[in-house]
Design a protein around this motif. Sequence first.
Motif, PDB file in Angstrom:
ATOM      1  N   GLY A 133      92.594  82.753  47.125  1.00 52.05           N
ATOM      2  CA  GLY A 133      91.985  82.657  45.718  1.00 52.05           C
ATOM      3  C   GLY A 133      92.739  81.754  44.818  1.00 52.05           C
ATOM      4  N   TRP A 134      92.309  82.105  43.497  1.00 53.49           N
ATOM      5  CA  TRP A 134      92.617  81.124  42.365  1.00 53.49           C
ATOM      6  C   TRP A 134      93.516  82.055  41.600  1.00 53.49           C
ATOM      7  CZ3 TRP A 134      91.102  76.206  41.994  1.00 53.49           C
ATOM      8  CH2 TRP A 134      90.171  75.865  42.959  1.00 53.49           C
ATOM      9  N   ASP A 135      94.703  82.946  42.172  1.00 58.22           N
ATOM     10  CA  ASP A 135      95.583  83.445  40.789  1.00 58.22           C
ATOM     11  C   ASP A 135      96.632  82.323  40.579  1.00 58.22           C
ATOM     12  OD1 ASP A 135      94.417  85.847  41.525  1.00 58.22           O
ATOM     13  OD2 ASP A 135      95.439  85.971  43.501  1.00 58.22           O
ATOM     14  N   ARG A 136      96.644  81.279  41.135  1.00 55.07           N
ATOM     15  CA  ARG A 136      97.636  80.257  40.488  1.00 55.07           C
ATOM     16  C   ARG A 136      96.911  78.915  40.537  1.00 55.07           C
ATOM     17  NH1 ARG A 136      99.478  84.194  38.863  1.00 55.07           N
ATOM     18  NH2 ARG A 136     101.811  84.852  39.006  1.00 55.07           N
ATOM     19  N   ILE A 137      96.950  78.331  39.561  1.00 51.56           N
ATOM     20  CA  ILE A 137      96.261  76.758  39.461  1.00 51.56           C
ATOM     21  C   ILE A 137      97.325  75.931  39.113  1.00 51.56           C
ATOM     22  CG2 ILE A 137      94.245  75.465  38.647  1.00 51.56           C
ATOM     23  CD1 ILE A 137      92.457  77.813  38.236  1.00 51.56           C
TER      24      ILE A 137
ATOM     25  N   VAL B 285      94.470  92.807  29.895  1.00 53.05           N
ATOM     26  CA  VAL B 285      93.137  91.659  30.044  1.00 53.05           C
ATOM     27  C   VAL B 285      93.681  90.468  29.701  1.00 53.05           C
ATOM     28  CG1 VAL B 285      91.102  91.127  28.853  1.00 53.05           C
ATOM     29  CG2 VAL B 285      91.876  93.733  29.079  1.00 53.05           C
ATOM     30  N   ALA B 286      93.504  89.351  30.582  1.00 52.11           N
ATOM     31  CA  ALA B 286      93.934  87.955  30.338  1.00 52.11           C
ATOM     32  C   ALA B 286      92.905  87.168  31.144  1.00 52.11           C
ATOM     33  CB  ALA B 286      95.146  87.612  31.275  1.00 52.11           C
ATOM     34  N   THR B 287      92.522  86.061  30.275  1.00 51.07           N
ATOM     35  CA  THR B 287      91.829  84.959  30.244  1.00 51.07           C
ATOM     36  C   THR B 287      92.452  83.574  30.571  1.00 51.07           C
ATOM     37  OG1 THR B 287      90.058  86.223  29.178  1.00 51.07           O
ATOM     38  CG2 THR B 287      89.196  83.723  29.556  1.00 51.07           C
ATOM     39  N   ARG B 288      91.710  82.877  31.498  1.00 46.10           N
ATOM     40  CA  ARG B 288      92.384  81.454  31.738  1.00 46.10           C
ATOM     41  C   ARG B 288      91.323  80.554  31.802  1.00 46.10           C
ATOM     42  NH1 ARG B 288      95.125  81.194  37.251  1.00 46.10           N
ATOM     43  NH2 ARG B 288      93.064  81.232  37.866  1.00 46.10           N
ATOM     44  N   ALA B 289      91.128  79.316  31.155  1.00 42.48           N
ATOM     45  CA  ALA B 289      90.222  78.542  31.201  1.00 42.48           C
ATOM     46  C   ALA B 289      90.940  77.008  31.507  1.00 42.48           C
ATOM     47  CB  ALA B 289      89.432  78.329  29.992  1.00 42.48           C
ATOM     48  N   LEU B 290      90.264  76.412  32.490  1.00 43.53           N
ATOM     49  CA  LEU B 290      91.058  74.992  32.835  1.00 43.53           C
ATOM     50  C   LEU B 290      90.221  73.888  33.260  1.00 43.53           C
ATOM     51  CD1 LEU B 290      94.333  76.157  34.954  1.00 43.53           C
ATOM     52  CD2 LEU B 290      94.247  74.752  32.941  1.00 43.53           C
TER      53      LEU B 290
ATOM     54  N   TYR C  95      98.298  72.242  32.019  1.00 45.88           N
ATOM     55  CA  TYR C  95      99.285  73.430  32.128  1.00 45.88           C
ATOM     56  C   TYR C  95      98.721  74.509  31.577  1.00 45.88           C
ATOM     57  CZ  TYR C  95     103.287  76.754  31.555  1.00 45.88           C
ATOM     58  OH  TYR C  95     103.859  77.789  31.574  1.00 45.88           O
ATOM     59  N   ARG C  96      98.636  75.868  32.167  1.00 46.51           N
ATOM     60  CA  ARG C  96      98.507  77.231  31.631  1.00 46.51           C
ATOM     61  C   ARG C  96      99.318  78.036  31.750  1.00 46.51           C
ATOM     62  NH1 ARG C  96      95.597  73.973  29.004  1.00 46.51           N
ATOM     63  NH2 ARG C  96      93.238  74.486  28.654  1.00 46.51           N
ATOM     64  N   TYR C  97      99.975  78.702  31.109  1.00 48.21           N
ATOM     65  CA  TYR C  97     100.838  79.826  31.315  1.00 48.21           C
ATOM     66  C   TYR C  97     100.150  80.888  32.203  1.00 48.21           C
ATOM     67  CZ  TYR C  97     104.401  83.628  30.820  1.00 48.21           C
ATOM     68  OH  TYR C  97     105.241  84.439  31.168  1.00 48.21           O
ATOM     69  N   GLN C  98     100.702  81.317  33.393  1.00 48.69           N
ATOM     70  CA  GLN C  98     100.322  82.071  34.403  1.00 48.69           C
ATOM     71  C   GLN C  98     101.239  83.114  34.968  1.00 48.69           C
ATOM     72  OE1 GLN C  98      97.808  79.943  37.143  1.00 48.69           O
ATOM     73  NE2 GLN C  98      97.923  78.005  35.575  1.00 48.69           N
ATOM     74  N   ASP C  99     102.666  83.339  34.489  1.00 50.77           N
ATOM     75  CA  ASP C  99     103.395  84.077  35.111  1.00 50.77           C
ATOM     76  C   ASP C  99     102.832  85.581  35.152  1.00 50.77           C
ATOM     77  OD1 ASP C  99     104.780  81.893  35.661  1.00 50.77           O
ATOM     78  OD2 ASP C  99     106.467  82.316  34.468  1.00 50.77           O
ATOM     79  N   ASP C 100     102.028  85.872  34.024  1.00 53.80           N
ATOM     80  CA  ASP C 100     101.835  87.299  33.758  1.00 53.80           C
ATOM     81  C   ASP C 100     100.381  87.694  34.446  1.00 53.80           C
ATOM     82  OD1 ASP C 100     100.346  85.778  32.179  1.00 53.80           O
ATOM     83  OD2 ASP C 100     100.728  87.101  30.463  1.00 53.80           O
ATOM     84  N   LEU C 101     100.022  86.871  35.229  1.00 54.07           N
ATOM     85  CA  LEU C 101      98.933  87.142  36.021  1.00 54.07           C
ATOM     86  C   LEU C 101      99.159  87.738  37.271  1.00 54.07           C
ATOM     87  CD1 LEU C 101      96.729  83.862  35.166  1.00 54.07           C
ATOM     88  CD2 LEU C 101      96.786  86.143  34.116  1.00 54.07           C
ATOM     89  N   PRO C 102      98.418  88.455  38.067  1.00 50.05           N
ATOM     90  CA  PRO C 102      98.709  89.128  39.327  1.00 50.05           C
ATOM     91  C   PRO C 102      98.349  88.206  40.459  1.00 50.05           C
ATOM     92  CG  PRO C 102      96.529  89.932  38.309  1.00 50.05           C
ATOM     93  CD  PRO C 102      97.030  89.123  37.331  1.00 50.05           C
ATOM     94  N   THR C 103      98.751  88.336  41.641  1.00 45.91           N
ATOM     95  CA  THR C 103      98.599  87.489  42.886  1.00 45.91           C
ATOM     96  C   THR C 103      97.966  88.223  43.838  1.00 45.91           C
ATOM     97  OG1 THR C 103     100.860  87.761  43.485  1.00 45.91           O
ATOM     98  CG2 THR C 103     100.515  85.808  42.339  1.00 45.91           C
TER      99      THR C 103
ATOM    100  N   GLY D 163      85.449  69.520  36.702  1.00 47.50           N
ATOM    101  CA  GLY D 163      84.911  70.910  36.593  1.00 47.50           C
ATOM    102  C   GLY D 163      85.616  71.653  35.892  1.00 47.50           C
ATOM    103  N   MET D 164      85.125  72.906  35.490  1.00 49.12           N
ATOM    104  CA  MET D 164      85.851  73.761  34.562  1.00 49.12           C
ATOM    105  C   MET D 164      86.002  74.981  35.190  1.00 49.12           C
ATOM    106  SD  MET D 164      86.945  74.914  31.737  1.00 49.12           S
ATOM    107  CE  MET D 164      86.557  73.319  30.546  1.00 49.12           C
ATOM    108  N   HIS D 165      87.292  75.782  35.067  1.00 41.70           N
ATOM    109  CA  HIS D 165      87.583  76.835  35.959  1.00 41.70           C
ATOM    110  C   HIS D 165      87.754  77.744  35.096  1.00 41.70           C
ATOM    111  CE1 HIS D 165      89.239  79.620  38.852  1.00 41.70           C
ATOM    112  NE2 HIS D 165      88.981  78.927  39.681  1.00 41.70           N
ATOM    113  N   VAL D 166      87.184  78.947  34.996  1.00 42.78           N
ATOM    114  CA  VAL D 166      87.358  79.986  33.913  1.00 42.78           C
ATOM    115  C   VAL D 166      87.650  81.504  35.045  1.00 42.78           C
ATOM    116  CG1 VAL D 166      86.425  81.478  32.277  1.00 42.78           C
ATOM    117  CG2 VAL D 166      85.601  79.222  32.375  1.00 42.78           C
ATOM    118  N   THR D 167      88.619  82.182  34.418  1.00 35.65           N
ATOM    119  CA  THR D 167      88.998  83.369  35.409  1.00 35.65           C
ATOM    120  C   THR D 167      89.510  84.390  34.255  1.00 35.65           C
ATOM    121  OG1 THR D 167      90.100  81.685  36.786  1.00 35.65           O
ATOM    122  CG2 THR D 167      90.427  83.900  36.839  1.00 35.65           C
TER     123      THR D 167
END
Length: 774
Positions: free
Chosen positions: A542-546, A470-475, A512-520, A442-446
Amino acid sequence: MFLSVALLAAGCLPVVQAQEGVAGDASRPQQALRESSLLIDRTRLNEDDMPVFANSVRTEGQPDSRVILEGDAVLRRYDSVLKGNYIDYNGASGQVEARGDVRLMRDGGRIEGPGLRYNFETDIGEIEQPSFRIGPSGGAGKAAHAEIYGRNNMRLEDVIYSGCPCPDPAWFIEAERVDIEYEANDGEARNAVLYFKGVPLLASPYLTFPVRKERKSGLLLPTYGTTTKGGIDISVPYYLNLAPNYDLTLTPRLLTKRGMMLGGEFRYLGESFEGEMTGAYLPNDRVTHSDRWLYGWKHYHDLGNGFSADWDINRASDDNYFRDISAVGLSEASRTYLPRNGRVGWGDGYWSAGVAVESYQTLQDPDAPLIPPYDKLPELTFKGVRYNWRGLDLAWDNTATWFQRPIYDGQRTGPQGQRFVSYATMAYPIERAGWYITPKAGMHVTRYDTRWGDQNWYSLPGGMSSYRTVATRALPILSLDSGMVFERNTTLFGKPAQQTLEPRLYYLYVPYRYQDDLPTYDTALASFNMAQAFDENLYTGGWDRIANANQVTLGLTSRWMDASNGFERVSLSVAQRLYFEDQRVALPGEAPRQNRRSDLLMGATTAWTDTFSTQAVLQYDPHQERWMRSTLSARWRPQRLASMTLAYRYQRDPAVDAQYQLQGREQVSFAGQWPLSKRWYGVGRIDYSMLDSRVTQSIAGLEYKGDCCWAARAVFQRYAVAANDTNTTFFLQLELTGLGSLGTDPLGLLSRSIPGYESVNPSVPQGTRFDRYE
């Protein structure tokens, strides 16, 4: 009583005269065969088109004029049967007279008497000393005299009625006069008195009731009880049957400590929609000196062409509404959120879409405040799924949500903004006899667009300058699920059994992707259990942390089943994760895992006998050598109306802020239902919190099973309504089978609170139109 009106209103019909005969005569088998065919449902036939069959020992006259039947006389047609020792039927005038053990049957109902006279042309007649049984409802009674005034009208004098099928009913209603209008589903009783065990309980100079199963407007049985918050609690509902597809129930309610209250429930149903509206209003509460109110509206609508809409809107006047004015015997005081949401959706085969709004009213406890959840204003979804497409399972989930934090304690307690999530997966399940393997990719894009305000919510190094608007995460998320099932014949407790051995291996890789600066917004740490051990993420919601993952979960289950009937006697399960790298993604306030092995999960269910079983779910931390969570329970159920359940629940305080996971707890519960004598039964439950050193809920009650058609209950309940507050209720109920219950019904409370609870007075099965068929 009531069904007989339509039976007698049969019109003047042609008579088909059956062959005369006596017991043992050769014509009887053919006649029985002919009569048995009448069990076929032909109620859709027009009454004037139904032929009448006549049978008797002796017959005189002509079918087109006058027919006299003597000795086991029977007039029968598809929907009704008239029997007697003597039947005189005049086809020209429509007059029929029957004498001697007269029985009239239709739709499972029956009326009996020494004689009847009736004219099919004028629809007028009378029955002396009738006794009757109503078909599917099972009610029965007798009267001194019955006058028939038309096809659907009848008057009975000196009536005694009971819905109890026993020869000597425990309860009955006695009335001087009862007027029946069958077509209008209306019955009126004059000077009616309800007797229980010969003692009058209720009396009314006038009352109305339905004569068929259809609903009818009128007063319902009152409910009453006592609570420490409200005092004596009495409700007298009034039901309004406004139309076949909607109705209204108004409930005046008196709480002696608080005042007079009015509640209502409006239900409606259409071809493409249905819903329910509820509400209650208490003006000028004597304790709080304020108006108290509550309303709710649930609705679903099929808009056609795959479109639908629904909403659930609820609101209370204040935080303490349910703590102060909860229904007697119901622990509504534990409610902390009232939903307010609406949705419009579309679905057509493989695709679906929707737009929804969601918010909550948070009912705060001052001693245990809650941070309100985010409002979703709105949330858009678009999904596609296709199974077994050339062997592949395909799914694509897309969600765009606008999050808004409600104002709490005069300020907004977190960031706000938009989140877009897209997750596409492809799996190729391979299943064979005894094994399976499922690779999945799977590909998860946020994407986030966040308004952080001027606060350093997560205390990142560098302060507010470290946050991204503005932040984008793809995993990518890769997994491989596999398992096998082995079987063998063996013995268990000295009996033949079949044992299975079911190993399972689940591998998961997420970079791993850095996610500490994403909201929860709506993400929390999931509870670690057998199901979550084989999941794709440590977090739920939700998917605020993967979480990054390079891990394998090993599981093993073994079952023992009776060889004769397949009943599962024993089930043992164990599972553990093995990590190949450290956890680097965490929620704010969460301590990341550093160990190479997860906690050990264990589960066991054992039916030692047909009446005694145990269950255990355990979570053990091998690194700190301590139990993290455990649930132990044992149930003994030796017979009907006898059960005991003992349970222990423990959960250690989590290593994460309470905003993201429940706090620890340790609780012991005991619940049971037990016969004290032939007719007396005890019921009860107690929940004791060892962490708080207090009883959070206690229930104690007595039930008495009457000799026939009645039961009585007295139930006491004390439960926590807040961190430092409790409510106490006490109520009585007299249950009369076939009529209803006087008092507040505790069966819902007992069924929810006492595992395996059974009513001492089981409901009577609904009858059919062929009951009492002769």
